[in-house]
Scaffold this active site. Structure first.
Site, mmCIF file in Angstrom:
data_model
loop_
_atom_site.group_PDB
_atom_site.id
_atom_site.type_symbol
_atom_site.label_atom_id
_atom_site.label_comp_id
_atom_site.label_asym_id
_atom_site.label_seq_id
_atom_site.Cartn_x
_atom_site.Cartn_y
_atom_site.Cartn_z
ATOM 1 N N LYS A 22 59.646 61.471 59.950
ATOM 2 C CA LYS A 22 60.989 60.968 60.677
ATOM 3 C C LYS A 22 61.775 62.124 60.873
ATOM 4 O O LYS A 22 62.467 62.327 61.753
ATOM 5 C CB LYS A 22 61.432 59.723 59.731
ATOM 6 C CG LYS A 22 62.805 59.511 60.207
ATOM 7 C CD LYS A 22 63.594 58.346 59.476
ATOM 8 C CE LYS A 22 64.350 58.801 58.245
ATOM 9 N NZ LYS A 22 65.519 59.388 58.232
ATOM 10 N N ASN A 23 62.151 62.804 59.519
ATOM 11 C CA ASN A 23 63.059 63.878 59.848
ATOM 12 C C ASN A 23 62.737 65.180 60.396
ATOM 13 O O ASN A 23 63.499 66.098 60.706
ATOM 14 C CB ASN A 23 63.552 64.168 58.072
ATOM 15 C CG ASN A 23 64.219 62.887 57.711
ATOM 16 O OD1 ASN A 23 64.586 62.104 58.399
ATOM 17 N ND2 ASN A 23 64.653 63.024 56.452
ATOM 18 N N CYS A 116 72.533 55.250 57.027
ATOM 19 C CA CYS A 116 72.714 54.699 55.615
ATOM 20 C C CYS A 116 73.762 55.315 54.972
ATOM 21 O O CYS A 116 74.434 56.392 55.165
ATOM 22 C CB CYS A 116 71.361 55.154 54.970
ATOM 23 S SG CYS A 116 69.902 54.637 55.330
ATOM 24 N N ARG A 121 79.832 61.288 54.558
ATOM 25 C CA ARG A 121 78.772 62.031 55.000
ATOM 26 C C ARG A 121 79.836 62.745 56.353
ATOM 27 O O ARG A 121 79.436 62.521 57.387
ATOM 28 C CB ARG A 121 77.737 61.388 55.885
ATOM 29 C CG ARG A 121 76.751 60.537 54.604
ATOM 30 C CD ARG A 121 75.691 59.905 55.085
ATOM 31 N NE ARG A 121 74.250 60.989 55.292
ATOM 32 C CZ ARG A 121 73.465 60.602 55.852
ATOM 33 N NH1 ARG A 121 73.057 59.443 56.117
ATOM 34 N NH2 ARG A 121 72.569 61.349 56.050
ATOM 35 N N ASP A 305 65.698 62.662 48.870
ATOM 36 C CA ASP A 305 65.128 61.363 49.623
ATOM 37 C C ASP A 305 63.955 60.898 48.788
ATOM 38 O O ASP A 305 63.392 59.783 48.809
ATOM 39 C CB ASP A 305 64.627 61.480 51.034
ATOM 40 C CG ASP A 305 65.686 62.030 52.032
ATOM 41 O OD1 ASP A 305 65.258 62.842 52.987
ATOM 42 O OD2 ASP A 305 66.904 61.826 51.481
ATOM 43 N N ARG A 397 63.067 51.803 59.503
ATOM 44 C CA ARG A 397 63.458 52.968 60.031
ATOM 45 C C ARG A 397 62.883 54.194 59.873
ATOM 46 O O ARG A 397 63.001 55.285 60.261
ATOM 47 C CB ARG A 397 65.129 53.163 59.313
ATOM 48 C CG ARG A 397 65.756 52.015 59.932
ATOM 49 C CD ARG A 397 67.457 52.278 59.323
ATOM 50 N NE ARG A 397 67.696 53.433 60.054
ATOM 51 C CZ ARG A 397 68.939 54.329 59.557
ATOM 52 N NH1 ARG A 397 69.667 53.768 58.587
ATOM 53 N NH2 ARG A 397 69.176 55.389 60.177
#
Ligand code: EPZ
Length: 416
Positions: A22-23, A116, A121, A305, A397
């Site tokens: 995903k990242n 999230c 952030r 993560d 997600r």
């Protein structure tokens, strides 16, 4: 609203192909608006965050279609520098469109990103990078407006190795006039993936994976091609699942070289690990023990993560585990749900102290965010009885069909 149901108490036995990352997929897709051609992304994971990014690409004027595990993005037509708040609000990584659209269109107007809730952030480092390349940046009423007819190369000194700010700096610099050097850059493997794609489009960028990235700007970029790297956090999650439940699993199309601190922690817990180039095999038969202190850090340190899934795997480990979360201020939101399953966890600020317990019990729990949801699934595998996890939209997600993946590994899991 769908739920994930897991019946615990059964050791795992099975193998799983690791999904694309995903990242890596999200910044790659954002980068494609820089190019005036057709890009192909293979091994693209089927995730709701990818679907949200595709919605943004289509909104700004790209043609996007899929074939098998490949996604095609044609950005050769006119591109509009505006993204609706609703699309921006769906995830944090929409902010990566800031550098890409500014570079492509000379201006961009976006609302602050969603995503999230892991504590504050801010985007100050993203804006620092764009200003260093000559952009005029205004921030008002939750909107970011940037303007610059043509960005110019420069020096970007990042005071901390933000992944997103490094990616935005790279996307803004590849078509700038002149040379750029980014110091204090993030070293995550996904940055390396981004460099490879940009180079396939004709960009002149070197140094990804180190803390100094050098870029010589070019006038134009053509389409490119990239096979997306395996998802090291999804792999870490499924290995933690096996550590938690016991048994033996084999992950293929994995990237053990990018997961050294995670594999070290799992070995410290008493898991037997064997790795090949794209292969990880984990076996856990005996009692789990504490891996010792786990401190999250930017890559190549222990990834933040993987903190929630690993925490869930040590709940029944002999001894006490101390975890220190140094990246995000509020990344223990999964703790109350784990406690409701019988876990013994005390938190104070960045620190969590986990005392191993004999038993965990199933129940109804709610996911608080993407990795927090994964932690609940990992704990459920070691719990007695059935656990019903709601809030699975968070897990969708970042995990492709988690119920199917756990079933492939031998778990009793289904989504309803
Ligand atoms: C990326 O987020 C990942 N997301 C995150 O994964 C991951 O947790 C994070 O990097 C750290 O590894 C994607 O790649 C899409 P950062 P990002 O900028 O880029 C502070 C997941 O679960 N900071 O490296 O948003 C920030 O507040 C997600 O898959 C500033 O202060 O992370 C944080 O404390 C969650 N100012 C720290 O830096 C800035 O301008 C690291 O953030 C930017 C960041």
């Amino acid at each position: 609203m769908s739920v994930l149901k897991i019946t615990g108490g059964r050791s795992l036995e099975g193998s799983l192909r690791v999904q694309g990352a995903k990242n890596s997929a999200l910044p790659l897709l954002a980068a494609s608006v820089l190019t005036e051609g057709l890009s192909v992304f293979r091994n693209c994971p089927r995730l709701t965050d990818v679907a949200a990014t595709v919605d943004i690409l289509r909104h700004v004027g790209c043609r996007v279609y899929g074939e098998g595990d490949a996604l095609y993005v044609d950005a050769s037509g006119p591109i509009s520098p505006e993204v609706p708040d609703e699309l921006m609000g769906r995830m944090r990584s929409s902010v990566i469109f800031l550098g890409a659209l500014l570079s492509r269109c000379g201006e961009v107007s976006l609302s602050l990103p969603g995503g999230c809730e892991l504590g504050p952030r801010p985007v100050d480092l993203h804006l620092l990078a764009l200003r260093a390349l000559g952009a005029e940046v205004t921030e008002a009423g939750g909107r970011l407006c940037c303007r610059c007819a043509r960005l110019r190369g420069g020096r970007i000194d990042l005071p901390s190795p933000s992944v997103g700010a490094t990616e935005n700096a790279m996307l803004a610099a590849v078509r700038a006039r002149g040379n750029t050097v980014i110091t204090g850059a993030a070293r995550e493997p996904e940055i390396r993936d981004l460099q490879e794609y940009l180079r396939s489009c004709g960009a002149l960028v070197t140094g990804a994976g180190s803390s100094v990235i050098r870029i010589r700007g070019v006038e134009k970029l053509g389409g490119g091609e990239k096979r997306i790297m395996p998802d090291r956090i999804a792999a870490a999650t499924y290995l933690a699942a096996c550590a938690s439940a016991g048994g033996r699993v084999r992950l293929y199309d994995a990237c053990p070289g990018d997961m050294v601190p995670v594999l070290q922690a799992l070995r410290g817990m008493g898991c037997e690990l064997r790795t090949g180039e794209n292969l990880i095999m984990l076996e856990r038969r005996g009692p789990l023990r504490s891996p010792g202190p786990v401190i999250t850090r930017p890559h190549p340190g222990f990834p933040t993560d993987a903190q929630p899934p690993l925490m869930a795997a040590v709940l029944k480990a002999q001894g006490t585990t101390v975890m220190i979360e140094t990246i995000f201020e509020s990344r223990y939101r999964h703790v109350p749900a784990l406690r409701s399953m019988g876990a013994d966890i005390r938190t104070a600020g960045k620190t969590a102290v986990i005392r191993g317990v004999e038993r965990l019990r199933g129940g109804e729990v709610h996911a608080s965010d993407l990795r927090g949801g994964a932690a609940l699934a990992v704990a459920a595998l070691a719990a007695e009885g059935e656990t019903v996890i709601s809030g699975t939209e968070y897990m969708d997600r970042g995990y492709e069909d988690m119920a199917g993946a756990l079933t492939a590994l031998g778990a009793e899991a289904c989504s309803e």
